[in-house]
Design a protein around this motif. Structure first.
Motif, PDB file in Angstrom:
ATOM      1  N   THR C  45      63.684  57.480  -3.001  1.00 31.75           N
ATOM      2  CA  THR C  45      63.251  58.291  -1.866  1.00 31.75           C
ATOM      3  C   THR C  45      63.562  59.759  -2.138  1.00 31.75           C
ATOM      4  O   THR C  45      64.626  60.091  -2.644  1.00 31.75           O
ATOM      5  CB  THR C  45      63.959  57.842  -0.579  1.00 31.75           C
ATOM      6  OG1 THR C  45      63.551  56.509  -0.285  1.00 31.75           O
ATOM      7  CG2 THR C  45      63.610  58.734   0.595  1.00 31.75           C
ATOM      8  N   PHE C  61      71.624  63.441   3.630  1.00 34.03           N
ATOM      9  CA  PHE C  61      70.892  62.260   3.171  1.00 34.03           C
ATOM     10  C   PHE C  61      71.303  61.928   1.744  1.00 34.03           C
ATOM     11  O   PHE C  61      71.331  62.801   0.878  1.00 34.03           O
ATOM     12  CB  PHE C  61      69.382  62.486   3.243  1.00 34.03           C
ATOM     13  CG  PHE C  61      68.850  62.428   4.646  1.00 34.03           C
ATOM     14  CD1 PHE C  61      68.833  61.229   5.340  1.00 34.03           C
ATOM     15  CD2 PHE C  61      68.384  63.568   5.283  1.00 34.03           C
ATOM     16  CE1 PHE C  61      68.359  61.163   6.644  1.00 34.03           C
ATOM     17  CE2 PHE C  61      67.914  63.515   6.586  1.00 34.03           C
ATOM     18  CZ  PHE C  61      67.895  62.307   7.265  1.00 34.03           C
ATOM     19  N   CYS C  63      70.050  60.824  -0.926  1.00 30.07           N
ATOM     20  CA  CYS C  63      68.943  60.615  -1.865  1.00 30.07           C
ATOM     21  C   CYS C  63      68.569  61.990  -2.404  1.00 30.07           C
ATOM     22  O   CYS C  63      69.158  62.991  -2.018  1.00 30.07           O
ATOM     23  CB  CYS C  63      67.750  59.963  -1.148  1.00 30.07           C
ATOM     24  SG  CYS C  63      67.132  60.907   0.256  1.00 30.07           S
ATOM     25  N   ASP C  64      67.603  62.023  -3.329  1.00 29.33           N
ATOM     26  CA  ASP C  64      67.160  63.318  -3.840  1.00 29.33           C
ATOM     27  C   ASP C  64      66.577  64.146  -2.703  1.00 29.33           C
ATOM     28  O   ASP C  64      65.867  63.615  -1.840  1.00 29.33           O
ATOM     29  CB  ASP C  64      66.084  63.121  -4.921  1.00 29.33           C
ATOM     30  CG  ASP C  64      66.696  62.845  -6.285  1.00 29.33           C
ATOM     31  OD1 ASP C  64      67.938  62.843  -6.381  1.00 29.33           O
ATOM     32  OD2 ASP C  64      65.936  62.646  -7.249  1.00 29.33           O
ATOM     33  N   MET C  65      66.887  65.437  -2.695  1.00 27.85           N
ATOM     34  CA  MET C  65      66.408  66.301  -1.612  1.00 27.85           C
ATOM     35  C   MET C  65      65.875  67.611  -2.184  1.00 27.85           C
ATOM     36  O   MET C  65      66.310  68.078  -3.229  1.00 27.85           O
ATOM     37  CB  MET C  65      67.556  66.618  -0.636  1.00 27.85           C
ATOM     38  CG  MET C  65      68.123  65.444   0.141  1.00 27.85           C
ATOM     39  SD  MET C  65      67.019  64.729   1.371  1.00 27.85           S
ATOM     40  CE  MET C  65      66.892  66.032   2.592  1.00 27.85           C
TER      41      MET C  65
END
Lengths: 76, 353, 268
Positions: C45, C61, C63-65
């Motif tokens: 995601t 979060f 996950c990758d952002m």
């Protein structure tokens, strides 16, 4: 007995959990936490059913809920 | 790859980008660069790439931001008015240190201006263009051959330094046709170097964040100083220029892009009239060939800067020569292209003074 | 014997959130993070943090952002999703980000039916900058740039995004929910999950508009703020599904059943 754990480092004392609880289990503490807020505490712990409503509305994801399992209740 | 093809500058540029591995293009129509998105719209699907006609230049630059952060070689193109709109995104991309490549096919300005060739976007390109402390690597081709072959170099430098690189050309270079030979074999995206900052699958690695902001006191300064170091190293190592007839010159002309072609044609006229005139053509406008100009200034009394604007690169030339030579300027702004005789007249005027 | 029935999701990092007490962002972060975890897509995601209060989302979060310019989330998401169709891409945006400066990007991403998910947090105010009027500020509502209340003669009318985007032919999923009461929070999670599933099944653009509370900039206590959501916000912004990709083929009732949604039933 079901219970909740409030992470005092995260709780900002907004009180949303207090009104979410149908049994009046929670209230805000009268003592400051290390972050300078009045965190939520259990004032009627015996009434907690582990329904998780307080955790659902907690904006800081500060509440974890432990529910008593039926089996354990029977043993008691 | 020694095949000679007759191509329009804009199409040569688009084909050059595709051969260099570009697989994602987002753009918005504006004259005189329309051949680039038009070419990409059929060429990219051929090689399994993606073409998007964006709702605006603002959206286009951000689409390539996202695509590049996920590992694609990306491109967008526009002319001055559209490049102005892209500056917001370019600044964020420079801050986030994501490689991108774009082209500005300049037209007359300011404002809506006209659609004739001009060089009025020099400041915008070489100063970064958007907000904050950053630079963009700027290549200025002066032929269709260079339009086609520079994208590969731009991609390599953008990847190497993790920053935006661009081609600054004018409408004339975009629209004219010349034979071109590509000097490199098409690059397969599979052969791109590994990048340790791309977003996507976090399996077996820490999560990554691509961002240009840092609110912690002092941290942004550290990061910007890191950028400065990078820019210094580019100024040291990546300067490119071309010089003609410099041996014993009494006057050296400095010009880029289309203006440099006109200047070059004035050299034989000057020679016939017994004047020794050289030409320095910066190929990279940033990094600017400061050192070589400083050396020229030690030996040559007169420098004539010719631009298709009211005097932009001339400021960099003055900075470089530090008053050691007399710097003259001749400019035709907003869509007018000087002719050989005009330049020759200027040379005569200066040398007879 | 006891069983942990509610634990902090691994979809969030350990960093305590810096939002104000009672702010809806934290609840919405949790819902999105739980959905990502439950769908088993956390490792693939990519999230997009907007400009605004939730710019900090890139720290929260797990996950990758990526953090793009103000309002450009849908454009960045478009680029990412086209290059990585195997990834799940969501753009987390506020009302100023999505419905004001990023309106063009939002409408066109929806019109292209991009396979991306937008989490649109509508709290009717610019929070990060100190409570200025937003495109969604209610008529008569006070803000620092409408100190006497939003006057339609000078400042026009609030924008209803779900209704707006529902006018497009492009397929997708549009829903409006709120997070002011436990029951609404559960519905909101269901909606977020459905939106992600719509993306994963390649059914087009999905947007969950979440009516949220901003006690600080509404100058209310957290408890008054949730009441304000109930009494003022929801009457203007009706909750419900505005577009679903299943409607045409199978009818609304079946559509609801098609996507399995985990619903908590273990409370009294």
């Amino acid at each position: 007995m079901s219970r909740i754990e409030v992470d005092e480092k995260r709780c900002k004392g907004c009180g949303l959990c207090v009104i979410a609880c149908p049994f009046g289990v929670l209230d805000l503490s009268d003592k400051f936490s290390s972050t300078g807020y009045y965190p939520a505490v259990m004032v009627k712990p015996e009434k907690c059913t582990g329904c998780t409503l307080c955790a659902l509305v907690c904006p800081d994801v500060a509440i974890e809920v432990y529910k008593e399992t039926k089996k354990a209740g029977a043993e008691k | 790859m020694t095949e000679r093809i007759l191509m329009k500058g804009n199409e040569a540029l688009a084909e050059g980008a595709v051969r260099a591995g570009c697989r994602f293009f987002a753009g918005y129509p504006i004259t005189p660069q329309n051949e680039i998105p038009e070419y990409m719209s059929w060429r990219l699907p051929e090689v399994g790439g993606t073409f998007i006609q964006a709702e605006s230049e603002v959206a286009a630059i951000n689409m390539i931001f996202g695509a590049s952060a996920c590992g694609a070689r990306v491109m967008t193109s526009s002319s001055g008015p559209g490049i102005s709109l892209k500056q917001e995104g370019i600044s964020y991309i420079a801050g986030a240190e994501i490689p991108i490549f774009y082209a500005d096919i300049m037209r007359g300005g300011p404002g809506l201006g006209n659609i004739a060739p001009a060089q009025g976007d020099y400041f915008q390109a070489t100063r970064g263009g958007g907000h904050g402390d950053y630079r963009v690597i700027v290549f200025a081709p002066n032929s269709v051959i260079e339009m086609g072959n520079f994208p590969r170099i731009c991609y390599e430098l953008a990847d190497k330094y993790r920053m935006p690189s661009m081609i600054l050309a004018d409408g004339l270079l975009g629209q004219m046709m010349e034979p071109i030979v590509y000097d490199f074999e098409p690059i397969d995206p599979k052969d791109f170097p590994e990048k340790d900052y791309l977003l996507g699958c976090t399996e077996g690695r820490e999560r990554r964040v691509v961002r240009s902001y840092d609110l912690r006191p002092g941290y942004l300064e550290k990061n910007t100083l890191k950028l400065e170091k990078k820019f210094k190293s580019i100024e040291e190592n990546e300067v490119r220029y071309d010089d003609t007839n410099m041996e014993g010159a009494d006057l050296v002309m400095v010009a880029f892009g289309t203006a440099s072609r006109v200047c070059k044609s004035a050299i034989p006229l000057a020679k016939e009239a017994g004047m020794k005139v050289g030409l320095l053509r910066p190929i990279t406008l940033w990094p600017f060939p400061m050192k070589v100009l400083r050396q020229i200034a030690d030996e040559v009394e007169h420098i004539l800067v010719v631009e298709m604007n009211i005097g932009q690169m001339v400021e960099d030339v003055k900075l470089a020569v530090e008053g050691k030579s007399q710097v003259h300027f001749y400019g035709r702004p907003s869509g007018s292209v000087p002719v050989t005789e005009e330049i020759f007249e200027q040379v005569k005027m200066i040398l007879k003074k | 014997m006891e069983k942990k029935v509610f634990k902090r999701t691994g979809g969030l990092t350990d960093i305590p959130m810096r939002y104000c007490p009672g702010c809806g962002h934290g609840i919405i972060h949790r819902l999105v993070a739980e959905v990502i975890e439950e769908l088993g897509v956390q490792k693939r995601t990519i999230g997009i943090a907007p400009v605004g209060c939730s710019v900090f989302a890139d720290e929260y979060f797990n996950c990758d952002m990526i953090q793009p310019p103000h309002g450009r989330g849908p454009a960045v998401a478009t680029g990412m999703k086209r290059i990585r169709p195997d990834c799940v891409v969501f753009s987390y945006q506020g009302d100023g980000d999505l419905a004001s400066i990023g309106m063009a990007e939002t409408v066109h991403a929806a019109a292209r039916a991009e396979n991306i998910t937008i989490i649109f947090v509508n709290n009717a105010i610019y929070g990060m900058t100190g409570g200025q009027m937003a495109p969604t500020t209610l008529i008569g509502m006070k803000s620092t740039t409408s100190p006497f209340g939003r006057d339609v003669k000078r400042a026009g009318y609030p924008i209803r995004m779900c209704e707006f985007l529902a006018a497009l032919d492009a397929p997708g999923y549009l829903v409006r929910v709120s997070v002011h009461k436990p029951a609404n929070v559960m519905k909101a999670k269901k909606a977020v999950k459905k939106a992600f599933q719509v993306q994963m099944e390649g059914l087009g653009f999905s947007m969950v508009e979440i009516i949220s509370q901003c006690p600080t900039d509404w100058f209310l206590t957290p408890l008054q703020a949730v009441e304000y959501v109930e009494k003022q916000m929801i009457p203007y912004y009706p909750l419900g599904e505005y577009k679903t990709p299943f409607k045409k083929e199978e009818g609304k009732k079946e559509a609801k059943d098609k996507i399995e949604v985990e619903f908590r039933t273990d409370f009294n």
